[in-house]
Design a protein around this motif. Structure first.
Motif, PDB file in Angstrom:
ATOM      1  N   VAL A   1       0.832  -1.206   0.000  1.00 37.59           N
ATOM      2  CA  VAL A   1       0.000   0.000   0.000  1.00 37.59           C
ATOM      3  C   VAL A   1       0.867   1.257   0.000  1.00 37.59           C
ATOM      4  O   VAL A   1       0.554   2.246  -0.632  1.00 37.59           O
ATOM      5  CB  VAL A   1      -0.945  -0.026   1.225  1.00 37.59           C
ATOM      6  N   SER A   2       1.956   1.218   0.735  1.00 41.31           N
ATOM      7  CA  SER A   2       2.975   2.271   0.714  1.00 41.31           C
ATOM      8  C   SER A   2       2.466   3.628   1.198  1.00 41.31           C
ATOM      9  O   SER A   2       2.471   4.613   0.465  1.00 41.31           O
ATOM     10  CB  SER A   2       3.552   2.416  -0.702  1.00 41.31           C
ATOM     11  N   PRO A   3       2.052   3.740   2.477  1.00 36.22           N
ATOM     12  CA  PRO A   3       1.647   5.041   3.007  1.00 36.22           C
ATOM     13  C   PRO A   3       2.858   5.941   3.199  1.00 36.22           C
ATOM     14  O   PRO A   3       3.984   5.474   3.355  1.00 36.22           O
ATOM     15  CB  PRO A   3       1.011   4.687   4.355  1.00 36.22           C
ATOM     16  N   ARG A   4       2.605   7.248   3.200  1.00 40.33           N
ATOM     17  CA  ARG A   4       3.700   8.208   3.384  1.00 40.33           C
ATOM     18  C   ARG A   4       4.159   8.266   4.842  1.00 40.33           C
ATOM     19  O   ARG A   4       5.352   8.340   5.125  1.00 40.33           O
ATOM     20  CB  ARG A   4       3.275   9.600   2.938  1.00 40.33           C
TER      21      ARG A   4
ATOM     22  N   VAL B   1      -6.347  -1.165  11.207  1.00 41.83           N
ATOM     23  CA  VAL B   1      -5.533  -0.129  10.571  1.00 41.83           C
ATOM     24  C   VAL B   1      -6.415   0.657   9.616  1.00 41.83           C
ATOM     25  O   VAL B   1      -7.170   0.075   8.829  1.00 41.83           O
ATOM     26  CB  VAL B   1      -4.339  -0.745   9.806  1.00 41.83           C
ATOM     27  N   GLU B   2      -6.320   1.985   9.692  1.00 40.05           N
ATOM     28  CA  GLU B   2      -7.036   2.836   8.755  1.00 40.05           C
ATOM     29  C   GLU B   2      -6.049   3.386   7.732  1.00 40.05           C
ATOM     30  O   GLU B   2      -5.021   3.954   8.091  1.00 40.05           O
ATOM     31  CB  GLU B   2      -7.721   3.999   9.476  1.00 40.05           C
ATOM     32  N   ILE B   3      -6.365   3.210   6.455  1.00 36.82           N
ATOM     33  CA  ILE B   3      -5.638   3.853   5.368  1.00 36.82           C
ATOM     34  C   ILE B   3      -6.406   5.128   5.070  1.00 36.82           C
ATOM     35  O   ILE B   3      -7.585   5.084   4.713  1.00 36.82           O
ATOM     36  CB  ILE B   3      -5.562   2.942   4.131  1.00 36.82           C
ATOM     37  N   PHE B   4      -5.767   6.288   5.163  1.00 38.28           N
ATOM     38  CA  PHE B   4      -6.457   7.553   5.422  1.00 38.28           C
ATOM     39  C   PHE B   4      -5.911   8.653   4.509  1.00 38.28           C
ATOM     40  O   PHE B   4      -4.704   8.742   4.287  1.00 38.28           O
ATOM     41  CB  PHE B   4      -6.190   7.883   6.893  1.00 38.28           C
TER      42      PHE B   4
ATOM     43  N   PHE C   1      -2.573   5.387   8.884  1.00 38.34           N
ATOM     44  CA  PHE C   1      -1.446   5.806   8.063  1.00 38.34           C
ATOM     45  C   PHE C   1      -1.954   6.682   6.923  1.00 38.34           C
ATOM     46  O   PHE C   1      -3.013   6.437   6.352  1.00 38.34           O
ATOM     47  CB  PHE C   1      -0.697   4.594   7.507  1.00 38.34           C
ATOM     48  N   TRP C   2      -1.180   7.703   6.584  1.00 36.83           N
ATOM     49  CA  TRP C   2      -1.575   8.741   5.633  1.00 36.83           C
ATOM     50  C   TRP C   2      -1.183   8.392   4.202  1.00 36.83           C
ATOM     51  O   TRP C   2      -0.041   8.007   3.929  1.00 36.83           O
ATOM     52  CB  TRP C   2      -0.930  10.063   6.024  1.00 36.83           C
TER      53      TRP C   2
END
Length: 321
Positions: free
Chosen positions: A152-155, A273-276, A226-227
């Motif tokens: 997913v690779s969040p920043r 976990v929230e991907i946000f 995670f943003w």
């Protein structure tokens, strides 16, 4: 109480320390599916961060007999704020324990304490900012790792959402008066009693939320977020989760915070976990907290639009904190 030249302040959310009953599954999930980078492993604890996180770690994972959140770390604005917070907390009747430099990999001296709910917080200032290995290093000097290298690779890490059975106003007021959090939005139940507070120490709508539910334990974690940079990244994340056969809820949009989301659970620990992404920023110094009724929450607040299913990912099975 001792007078300070200036009040000690928290700068940002730093890290979450997760203990998992299935280390192998959790490492697979966070490293390969979510796409976090491992900084190092020390004495059985794996230290991870996203490609845009500069500090040594924003998530640590350790094996345990049960799954729970050991502590949540917050970075102080100034080095002296750590000791000043210790005095402030002790004056407020909170027991403080000092964590020596190096006890947590990459981190300097810190203090730990419990909220009235039992959630364990840590405040630190000094933290190493190691460079990435050459094969993982970004060509950009203002970025640590190559973006989109895997998963997913969040920043970056974004926020935490905690649950408790304790009176919401009591915990929110403690966070405001002792730690300097600002209430941004809040939810009341059908009896007009506050049950959720979204709070921040930055310009974000929330660096943390505190949710009160009588059916849960006093100290539990609802989710860590995670943003992602934009809405298209959320759709890409949904594809990656499907490819890895990991169930999720979303994509959707919250009315509260105005953020787009996907919720997924770590199969090793059960941590949600929230991907946000998106949301809005608050710059007004005189911001008035926004009140949401329970009816408004059901209609717009939780899911403004998107997936309203309630399956194993969204059902309330929080990890103990």
């Amino acid at each position: 109480m001792e007078k300070f030249i200036y009040a000690p302040e928290i700068a940002k959310l730093g890290h979450v320390a997760l203990v998992t009953k299935d280390l192998e599954k959790s490492l697979w999930f966070f490293k390969e599916v979510i796409g976090l980078e491992e900084t190092c492993e020390v004495n059985g604890t794996h230290y991870l961060r996203a490609w845009g996180d500069f500090e040594h770690h924003t998530l640590s994972i350790t094996a345990g007999e049960t799954s729970y959140i050991d502590h949540i770390g917050w970075k102080a604005k100034r080095r002296e704020d750590v000791a000043n917070f210790a005095r402030l907390l002790e004056d407020a009747g909170t027991e403080v324990r000092w964590i020596e430099a190096g006890e947590e990999a990459g981190q300097g001296k810190a203090l730990r304490f419990e909220l009235p709910s039992g959630h364990r917080f840590e405040i630190y200032f000094d933290m190493e900012k190691p460079a990435a290995a050459e094969d993982r290093k970004s060509v950009l000097k203002n970025q640590v790792y190559k973006s989109w290298a895997k998963g997913v690779s969040p920043r970056r890490i974004d926020h935490v959402n905690l649950q408790t059975s304790i009176d919401n106003n009591l915990i929110v007021n403690y966070l405001k008066e002792t730690l300097g959090f600002k209430l941004r939005e809040y939810l009341v139940n059908s009896d007009d009693k506050q049950v959720v507070g979204w709070m921040s120490v930055t310009n974000l709508v929330h660096d943390m939320a505190m949710m009160t539910k009588p059916s849960v334990e006093a100290n539990q974690m609802h989710h860590i977020a995670f943003w992602m940079d934009n809405a298209q990244d959320i759709l890409r994340a949904a594809d990656i989760l499907c490819e890895n056969e990991v169930g999720f809820v979303g994509p959707g949009k919250h009315g509260i915070s105005q953020a787009m989301y996907v919720y997924v659970k770590d199969p090793g620990s059960g941590l949600r976990v929230e991907i946000f992404t998106n949301s809005y920023l608050i710059f007004e110094p005189d911001w008035e907290p926004i009140k949401w009724s329970y009816e408004e929450y059901l209609k717009y607040g939780s899911t403004y639009w998107g997936d309203r299913r309630r399956d194993d990912v969204s059902r309330d099975q929080p990890v103990k904190a």
